[in-house]
Scaffold this active site. Structure first.
Site, PDB file in Angstrom:
ATOM      1  N   GLU A   1       0.818  -1.213   0.000  1.00  0.00           N
ATOM      2  CA  GLU A   1       0.000   0.000   0.000  1.00  0.00           C
ATOM      3  C   GLU A   1       0.855   1.267   0.000  1.00  0.00           C
ATOM      4  OE1 GLU A   1      -2.446   0.624   3.491  1.00  0.00           O
ATOM      5  OE2 GLU A   1      -3.603   2.186   2.511  1.00  0.00           O
TER       6      GLU A   1
ATOM      7  N   LYS B   1      -2.663  -2.251  -2.939  1.00  0.00           N
ATOM      8  CA  LYS B   1      -3.688  -1.373  -2.358  1.00  0.00           C
ATOM      9  C   LYS B   1      -3.306   0.046  -2.749  1.00  0.00           C
ATOM     10  CE  LYS B   1      -6.020  -0.053   1.910  1.00  0.00           C
ATOM     11  NZ  LYS B   1      -6.685  -0.630   3.096  1.00  0.00           N
TER      12      LYS B   1
HETATM   13  P1  13P Z   1      -9.114   4.320   4.651  1.00  0.00           P
HETATM   14  O1  13P Z   1     -10.030   3.641   3.655  1.00  0.00           O
HETATM   15  O2  13P Z   1      -9.854   4.905   5.821  1.00  0.00           O
HETATM   16  O3  13P Z   1      -8.164   5.265   3.992  1.00  0.00           O
HETATM   17  O4  13P Z   1      -8.243   3.193   5.326  1.00  0.00           O
HETATM   18  C1  13P Z   1      -7.708   2.202   4.547  1.00  0.00           C
HETATM   19  C2  13P Z   1      -6.435   1.752   5.115  1.00  0.00           C
HETATM   20  O5  13P Z   1      -6.276   0.606   5.465  1.00  0.00           O
HETATM   21  C3  13P Z   1      -5.341   2.713   5.208  1.00  0.00           C
HETATM   22  O6  13P Z   1      -4.159   2.049   5.468  1.00  0.00           O
END
Ligand code: 13P
Length: 334
Positions: free
Chosen positions: A177, A219
């Site tokens: 991510e 992600k």
């Molecule tokens: P949000 O969808 O609230 O941005 O959170 C997703 C997430 O796991 C951030 O690391």
């Protein structure tokens, strides 16, 4: 762990019409969410809140997996059933956040690096034993005057790739991510350029560290206008820019891409995902891995009465899962 097993888990995470619920807020992040609705941040409240989320009836209809925080992976329902067992019964794959959050990147003012590589192999061994089958590591890229720097992008990509290789060695699918933060007055073009540079760097680093893309999930953040930009791109522009950016940087062999909501409203997060899937003709499934955009409505209801409102809060969780599940098919509002 064979690549076939990792690939199977990765594909199940992005099964048709399903996505991930991110409930992996650290103890300090959940405090912010609880503070906003007047709930005390004690272990029992965190446990009860996560129990409400994970026992949502028919959660597995539209949710393939849930990302948990270390504490949550070890917790049980009030009647003593481990959360992991509840999830397995519901067809929801247990995931675990394994990074140790962001810290200032020395030498790069205004930028951060995600830490947590030291000792990670042993922690992953334990998480696998506890039932986790995928992991998450979040890198944060801020946009501002003269940032992000190449140094910051490369340092974060390198850490993400080292984490991903360790996950695969231990049998967990790495969710990588790199979040490009929405805060700032930059326009959508700037967000596009930064996201493109970040993804190019990330996939280069994954290649260098011998990460098998067939057993990896991205992600991603969407390509959007900065929160304070006077000109806000509309849903179609966001969908088109995000797809263009992903298509030019993400290899087709990746099993799937899920998005974070990043502070978007519930409605926008769903509309953007739906618009992208309506355009379609993509090499990978596109789905959700929302935290706030899956939980915020339910948290508000639950906070009003933590016992009496469980069923009503769960109906909201289910409704958000259903909406986002339809958006993952380009069929929202259904
Ligand atoms: P949000 O969808 O609230 O941005 O959170 C997703 C997430 O796991 C951030 O690391």
């Amino acid at each position: 762990m064979s690549i076939e097993q990792l690939a199977e888990t990765a594909q199940a995470m992005v099964a048709r019409g399903k996505g991930i619920i991110a409930i992996d807020e650290s103890t300090s992040t959940i405090k912010k969410r609880f503070d906003s609705v007047g709930i005390e941040n004690i272990e029992e409240n965190r446990r009860a809140y996560r129990e409400m989320l994970l026992t949502t009836p028919k959660l597995g209809d539209h949710v393939s997996g849930a990302i948990l925080f270390d504490e949550t992976l070890r917790q049980k329902t009030a009647d003593g059933t481990p959360f992991v067992e509840v999830m397995k019964k519901a067809g929801v794959i247990p995931g675990i956040k394994v990074d140790k959050s962001t810290h200032p990147l020395a030498g790069c003012p205004g930028e951060v690096i995600t830490e947590g590589l030291d000792g990670l192999r042993d922690r992953l061994k334990e998480y696998y034993r506890l039932g986790a089958r995928f992991a998450k590591w979040r890198a944060v890229i801020n946009i501002g005057d003269d940032i992000p720097s190449g140094t910051c992008i490369e340092a974060n990509s390198h850490a993400l790739a080292r984490y991903a290789a360790l996950c695969q060695e231990q049998g967990l699918v790495p969710m990588v991510e790199p979040e490009v933060i929405m805060d700032g007055s930059h326009d959508i073009q700037t967000c596009y350029e930064v996201t493109e540079a970040v993804l190019r760097s990330l996939f280069g680093a994954l290649y260098e560290q011998n990460v098998m893309l067939e057993g990896t999930i991205l992600k991603a953040s969407m390509v959007v206008s900065g929160k304070d930009c006077p000109e806000q791109a509309d849903v179609e522009e966001v969908a088109e820019a995000t797809l263009m950016c992903l298509k030019s940087t993400v290899p087709a062999i990746l099993p799937g891409i899920v998005f974070l909501s990043g502070g978007q409203s519930d409605e926008k997060a769903t509309a953007h995902l739906d618009a992208m899937n309506r355009i379609g003709n993509l090499p990978w499934p596109l789905s959700f891995s929302y935290g706030r955009a899956m939980q915020s409505a339910a948290l508000r209801i639950w906070a009003q009465d933590m016992k009496a409102n469980v069923a009503r809060a769960q109906e909201t969780v289910y409704a958000r899962a259903r909406d986002n599940g339809l958006a993952a098919l380009g069929q929202w509002p259904g």
